[in-house]
Scaffold this motif. Structure first.
Motif, PDB file in Angstrom:
ATOM      1  N   GLY A   1       6.746 -15.340 -23.789  1.00 14.63           N
ATOM      2  CA  GLY A   1       7.146 -14.791 -22.886  1.00 14.63           C
ATOM      3  C   GLY A   1       8.670 -14.500 -23.194  1.00 14.63           C
ATOM      4  O   GLY A   1       9.392 -13.320 -23.001  1.00 14.63           O
ATOM      5  N   THR A   2       9.423 -15.731 -23.452  1.00 15.79           N
ATOM      6  CA  THR A   2      10.969 -15.497 -23.778  1.00 15.79           C
ATOM      7  C   THR A   2      11.192 -14.780 -24.982  1.00 15.79           C
ATOM      8  O   THR A   2      12.159 -13.837 -24.870  1.00 15.79           O
ATOM      9  N   MET A   3      10.210 -14.803 -25.966  1.00 13.37           N
ATOM     10  CA  MET A   3      10.748 -14.172 -27.263  1.00 13.37           C
ATOM     11  C   MET A   3      10.573 -12.506 -26.726  1.00 13.37           C
ATOM     12  O   MET A   3      11.345 -11.861 -27.328  1.00 13.37           O
ATOM     13  N   ASP A   4       9.499 -12.341 -26.111  1.00 14.87           N
ATOM     14  CA  ASP A   4       9.199 -10.849 -25.690  1.00 14.87           C
ATOM     15  C   ASP A   4      10.437 -10.422 -24.895  1.00 14.87           C
ATOM     16  O   ASP A   4      11.163  -9.198 -24.947  1.00 14.87           O
ATOM     17  N   GLN A   5      10.818 -11.210 -23.752  1.00 15.36           N
ATOM     18  CA  GLN A   5      12.176 -10.819 -23.088  1.00 15.36           C
ATOM     19  C   GLN A   5      13.466 -10.629 -23.824  1.00 15.36           C
ATOM     20  O   GLN A   5      13.990  -9.712 -23.582  1.00 15.36           O
ATOM     21  N   MET A   6      13.516 -11.455 -24.752  1.00 14.50           N
ATOM     22  CA  MET A   6      14.745 -11.428 -25.795  1.00 14.50           C
ATOM     23  C   MET A   6      14.727  -9.941 -26.510  1.00 14.50           C
ATOM     24  O   MET A   6      15.498  -9.250 -26.555  1.00 14.50           O
ATOM     25  N   GLN A   7      13.461  -9.667 -26.915  1.00 14.76           N
ATOM     26  CA  GLN A   7      13.278  -8.585 -27.791  1.00 14.76           C
ATOM     27  C   GLN A   7      13.494  -7.162 -26.971  1.00 14.76           C
ATOM     28  O   GLN A   7      14.113  -6.263 -27.311  1.00 14.76           O
TER      29      GLN A   7
ATOM     30  N   THR B   1       6.723 -27.952 -29.353  1.00 12.68           N
ATOM     31  CA  THR B   1       6.537 -26.699 -28.768  1.00 12.68           C
ATOM     32  C   THR B   1       7.879 -26.176 -28.206  1.00 12.68           C
ATOM     33  O   THR B   1       8.143 -24.947 -27.625  1.00 12.68           O
ATOM     34  N   HIS B   2       8.786 -27.070 -27.944  1.00 18.43           N
ATOM     35  CA  HIS B   2      10.111 -26.510 -27.321  1.00 18.43           C
ATOM     36  C   HIS B   2      11.252 -26.939 -28.236  1.00 18.43           C
ATOM     37  O   HIS B   2      12.190 -26.156 -28.171  1.00 18.43           O
TER      38      HIS B   2
ATOM     39  N   PHE C   1       0.971 -24.213 -22.048  1.00 21.58           N
ATOM     40  CA  PHE C   1       2.043 -23.605 -20.809  1.00 21.58           C
ATOM     41  C   PHE C   1       3.602 -23.399 -21.687  1.00 21.58           C
ATOM     42  O   PHE C   1       4.170 -22.271 -21.581  1.00 21.58           O
ATOM     43  N   HIS C   2       3.698 -24.489 -22.429  1.00 25.22           N
ATOM     44  CA  HIS C   2       5.002 -24.387 -23.338  1.00 25.22           C
ATOM     45  C   HIS C   2       4.810 -23.035 -24.201  1.00 25.22           C
ATOM     46  O   HIS C   2       5.903 -22.338 -24.579  1.00 25.22           O
ATOM     47  N   VAL C   3       3.753 -22.935 -24.834  1.00 31.58           N
ATOM     48  CA  VAL C   3       3.621 -21.924 -26.058  1.00 31.58           C
ATOM     49  C   VAL C   3       3.696 -20.393 -25.046  1.00 31.58           C
ATOM     50  O   VAL C   3       4.360 -19.494 -25.866  1.00 31.58           O
TER      51      VAL C   3
END
Length: 556
Positions: free
Chosen positions: A494-500, A286-287, A487-489
């Motif tokens: 959240g990181t993918m939304d942040q990047m977008q 997952t990471h 938690f990893h997922v």
């Protein structure tokens, strides 16, 4: 004669009725059912054996009196072997050992107040009926380390009822018994019985050796016992996996019962374990897979953006770099943290350092593309990145220091704070924009995505702190579905939304930000800052690793 033999004229014979129940051959107590008789016989046999403090040194027989032992040696082994038992040969039952406080401490701080030298606690053997000779224990090679050899220690695994059956005090006495003592010079062996009050009635006796060598106190986990445990464990590509009872306590995860790897795995075994069904397998994938996903995104962006010459893209390049680094470091830590106690700590140090670097990369991207217009020219706006840099270094030191602290509320607060504070600080301008945005910023496409990434972040924090769902059903989610995997997922989503959201702001606000003076015209202010903090964090990790190595060397 015939008249006398006539049955009708023979005297009546008295028939003694059989008493109901089943008789215990040890204490002569009758029990109503066969099941109760079997359980009572087991407990009674253990109690009877606990009274036998005189053991024959030529066989496995034990007796309650010295005179009986002498008679046994005479009759079975010959008169020439009769010896007078001394007090040193008399075995005494050691005190019951509960949860050892040393195991509750972090392995980096194994400090022993006192070590008793000269006594060896030996395992309790299985109960037997009177007159039945116990089987001889198969001898195993004696481990050698340092200057001399250590005496052999036998391990017994007590398997009784299933995990669903609660442990009761009246179940059997073997769960509370620790064993009888045997005098041996130079080594102390303590047996620890796992606390199974909330779990099933499965028990294993763990062997810890405490002894002194060259004036130093040493505690050592008995490694040769794993050969016996291997017979019980399911085997994968990397070797067998183990239950929570079978690994040192500092390798335990909350409410995870099975799927543990060998705590002394080789690097090759650690790599193979990512293809086995262990409780760390999905933590790795997952990471590890998201780090390659972010690398693929960076490759696509390089086709449309000029990362080499356009300074407007350098904060984005910095952000994408830390997005690749932090999940890759986490995957590496989850893979190799079972090589040894020292390797486990170093892997967590690396994980902490990567998270602090990620928080700094997020702060640079937020300052460059997402900062609210109302705060851009304020004192907070001018020093936002500088404070994020200080947070990154301080939080790395604090999180690494918690590995040397005993389990306590302060340690938990410090560790969670070291993770949560950088994220909360970085999110201040985004929260301000969501609640107090001007008309132009409220219409930006990134507003909704910024809000959604907070939902994933809160869900990830909830899963990390609550240990759900495995808290509700321990053992059911050991391999798939436990809280750390979820938690990893959530953190990756959240990181993918942040990047977008950052990409949307970068594209939509380019004209606005280019009109004003661009503060990231130098590569030093973006990539240079990240590389510098990475170097500082590497020095911090090296310092704590060296400190930890000295502690382990002191006690080994």
């Amino acid at each position: 004669m015939l008249a006398y033999m006539d049955s009708s004229k023979m005297p009546l014979t008295k028939v003694t009725p059989r008493k109901p129940g089943f008789l215990c051959s040890i204490c002569l107590i009758r029990l109503p059912s066969k099941d109760e008789w079997s359980k009572h016989l087991l407990a009674c046999g253990l109690e009877d054996m606990s009274k036998r403090k005189f053991e024959c040194e030529f066989c496995d027989q034990a007796f309650g009196k010295k005179t009986i032992l002498t008679r046994h040696i005479k009759r079975v082994h010959g008169d020439d072997r009769v010896k007078t038992a001394t007090k040193d040969q008399v075995q005494s039952t050691p005190k019951s050992v509960g949860e050892d406080e040393d195991w509750d401490k972090d392995p980096g701080e194994l400090i022993f107040d006192e070590v008793e030298v000269g006594r060896t606690y030996r395992k309790r053997t299985t109960p037997r009926l009177p007159g039945v000779k116990r089987k001889a224990v198969e001898e195993e090679p004696v481990l050698s380390e340092g200057q001399g050899k250590e005496p052999e220690v036998e391990i017994e695994i007590c398997e009784t009822t299933s995990q669903e059956e609660p442990l009761t005090q009246s179940h059997c006495s073997c769960c509370k018994a620790v064993g009888r003592g045997k005098v041996d010079v130079g080594t102390q062996t303590n047996f620890k019985v796992d606390d199974q009050k909330k779990r099933g009635h499965q028990k294993i006796i763990r062997v810890i050796r405490k002894y002194q060598e060259n004036g130093e106190n040493i505690e050592k986990f008995e490694e040769d016992t794993w050969e016996k445990l291997t017979r019980m464990a399911p085997v994968g590509l990397s070797g067998p996996t183990y239950k929570v009872h079978q690994v040192p306590e500092h390798f335990h995860e909350h409410f995870i019962i099975s799927g543990y790897r060998h705590p002394k795995s080789t690097p090759f075994q650690c790599i193979l374990s990512v293809f086995d069904a262990t409780n760390e397998t999905l933590n790795f994938w997952t990471h590890f897979l998201p780090s390659w996903y972010f690398l693929w995104i960076l490759r696509d962006l390089s086709d449309t953006l000029d990362f080499k010459h356009d300074s407007y893209t350098w904060p984005l390049l910095t952000y994408m770099f830390v997005c690749i680094i932090f999940p890759l470091a986490s995957a590496t830590a989850h893979t190799f943290n079972t090589m040894s106690d020292l390797a486990r700590h170093i892997c967590f140090f690396m994980d902490y350092g990567a998270l602090s670097i990620f928080s700094l990369g997020v702060a640079i991207a937020y300052r460059a593309y997402c900062f609210p217009s109302d705060l851009r020219n304020t004192w907070f706006g001018h020093h936002y990145t500088d404070m994020a840099l200080i947070n990154s270094v301080i939080c790395t030191i604090a999180s690494c220091q918690t590995r040397f602290m005993p389990p306590s509320t302060l340690r938990k607060v410090m560790r969670l704070g070291a993770f949560a504070w950088p994220y909360c600080y970085d999110s201040i301008p985004i929260l301000y924009r969501l609640f107090f945005c001007n008309p132009h910023e409220c219409l930006l496409q990134s507003q909704f995505i910024h809000a959604r990434q907070f939902v994933f972040a809160l869900l990830a924090a909830f899963l990390y702190a609550s240990h759900l769902p495995e808290r509700l059903n321990p053992g059911r989610f050991d391999i798939i579905g436990h809280s750390h995997q979820l938690f990893h997922v959530c953190s990756i989503l959240g990181t993918m939304d942040q990047m977008q959201a950052i990409l949307y702001d970068m594209k939509a606000r380019r004209a606005e930000l280019s009109e004003s003076s661009w503060e990231y015209s130098s590569a030093w202010s973006t990539i240079g800052v990240i590389l510098s903090v990475m170097a500082v964090n590497s020095l911090i990790i090296a310092f704590f690793s060296f400190k930890l190595k000295l502690i382990f060397k002191k006690f080994k």
